[in-house]
Design a protein around this motif. Sequence first.
Motif, mmCIF file in Angstrom:
data_model
loop_
_atom_site.group_PDB
_atom_site.id
_atom_site.type_symbol
_atom_site.label_atom_id
_atom_site.label_comp_id
_atom_site.label_asym_id
_atom_site.label_seq_id
_atom_site.Cartn_x
_atom_site.Cartn_y
_atom_site.Cartn_z
ATOM 1 N N THR A 197 0.810 -1.214 0.000
ATOM 2 C CA THR A 197 0.000 0.000 0.000
ATOM 3 C C THR A 197 0.848 1.271 0.000
ATOM 4 O O THR A 197 0.421 2.321 -0.482
ATOM 5 N N LYS A 236 -3.186 8.302 6.036
ATOM 6 C CA LYS A 236 -3.994 7.444 5.174
ATOM 7 C C LYS A 236 -4.795 6.436 6.009
ATOM 8 O O LYS A 236 -4.232 5.668 6.780
ATOM 9 N N ASP A 287 -6.445 3.800 5.038
ATOM 10 C CA ASP A 287 -6.298 2.393 4.692
ATOM 11 C C ASP A 287 -5.109 1.759 5.399
ATOM 12 O O ASP A 287 -5.147 0.585 5.772
ATOM 13 N N ARG A 318 -6.099 1.177 8.991
ATOM 14 C CA ARG A 318 -7.077 0.097 9.060
ATOM 15 C C ARG A 318 -6.416 -1.273 8.966
ATOM 16 O O ARG A 318 -6.861 -2.237 9.601
ATOM 17 N N ILE A 319 -5.357 -1.383 8.169
ATOM 18 C CA ILE A 319 -4.649 -2.659 8.047
ATOM 19 C C ILE A 319 -4.110 -3.099 9.402
ATOM 20 O O ILE A 319 -4.246 -4.257 9.811
ATOM 21 N N GLU A 360 -12.738 -5.023 5.778
ATOM 22 C CA GLU A 360 -13.238 -3.660 5.876
ATOM 23 C C GLU A 360 -14.751 -3.602 5.983
ATOM 24 O O GLU A 360 -15.341 -2.523 5.976
ATOM 25 N N GLU A 375 -13.560 3.401 1.834
ATOM 26 C CA GLU A 375 -12.472 3.526 0.859
ATOM 27 C C GLU A 375 -12.243 2.246 0.054
ATOM 28 O O GLU A 375 -11.138 1.731 -0.018
ATOM 29 N N ARG A 376 -13.303 1.718 -0.551
ATOM 30 C CA ARG A 376 -13.154 0.580 -1.451
ATOM 31 C C ARG A 376 -13.617 1.013 -2.844
ATOM 32 O O ARG A 376 -14.580 0.490 -3.395
#
Length: 246
Positions: free
Chosen positions: A19, A79, A81, A84-85, A173, A233-234
Motif C-alpha cells: 500500500t 492514510k 487504509d 485500518r490494516i 473492511e 475507501e473501497r
Amino acid sequence: MANENDFEYKSMLLQLSKTLNDEDLENMKFLCKDMIKKREREKITTPIELWEQLETREKLGPQNLTFLKTLLANSCDGKLDLRRIVENYELGGVQNGTTAAGGGIPPPLPPPPQYPVHGVQPFQLAGNPHVYQAHQPYMMPNQGYGHMNPQSSALIEPLKREINFLTKNLGREWRFFMRTLDLTDADMSSIEQSCPRNLKDQIYQCMCQVIVDHQGQLRREDIVRALRDSSAERCDLAARIEDGDI
C-alpha cells in the motif's frame, strides 16, 4: 497458535508494504534516522527492508506495534487504509486470544438474552443494553432463497448479484462499509454471534439486514456511494459494480 499469529503478523506487514508508495517510504526512513545509520538507510529500498531493520532494533514485532503506528501516522498523510490494516490485525489478535499491544485481554461481552420466540433472533438496540428488537433471521448463503420469508426475498432479489459480489470481495473492511449504510454495531455483533468464524456469512447476513432495514429502498447507487465513503475507501469495488463487472 504461535505460528498462525506470526503468519498473520507477516501478512499484515506485507499488505502495508503493497500500500505504501516511494514517498511514504522516504518519509519513514527520515523519521528513523536517529535509530538507523545513514549508510544502512540508503540500502533500504522497500518497506519490507525497513520492517526488518526495525525488528532488529526491537522497534517492531507481533506484539510491539506502537512505533509502527506512530511512524505511519506521521509519514503517510494519515492514510486511513494504512491505519485500518494495522487495526484489523490487532482485532484479529484479540479474537484469537492475544493482543498486539501485549496487554491483557478484555473480558467478553455478555451474550444478549434469548427469548422463547420461534424463528426470531433478538437484536440489541444501540445505546440501550436492556432493550431488544426482533429481526427475522436470514438464510446462510448455502441455504438458498427458499429459507427466507417471501417478503424479505422480494426485497433482496434485485440486489442479489451485488450482495454476492460484496460477500466474496469486501473482506475485513466490512464493518466500516456497513456503518456507512447505517447498520448499528449492535446488529453487527448479533450477526457475528449467529455465524462465528465465517466472515462471508457475516457480510451476507449484514447486507440482507441493511436492505430490509431500508425497506427495499437501497439501490446500487447507494452501495457505490458507501464503498467510496472515506470510512470504507473501497473505490475498486465501487468501480466494478458501476461497470457491471460482478
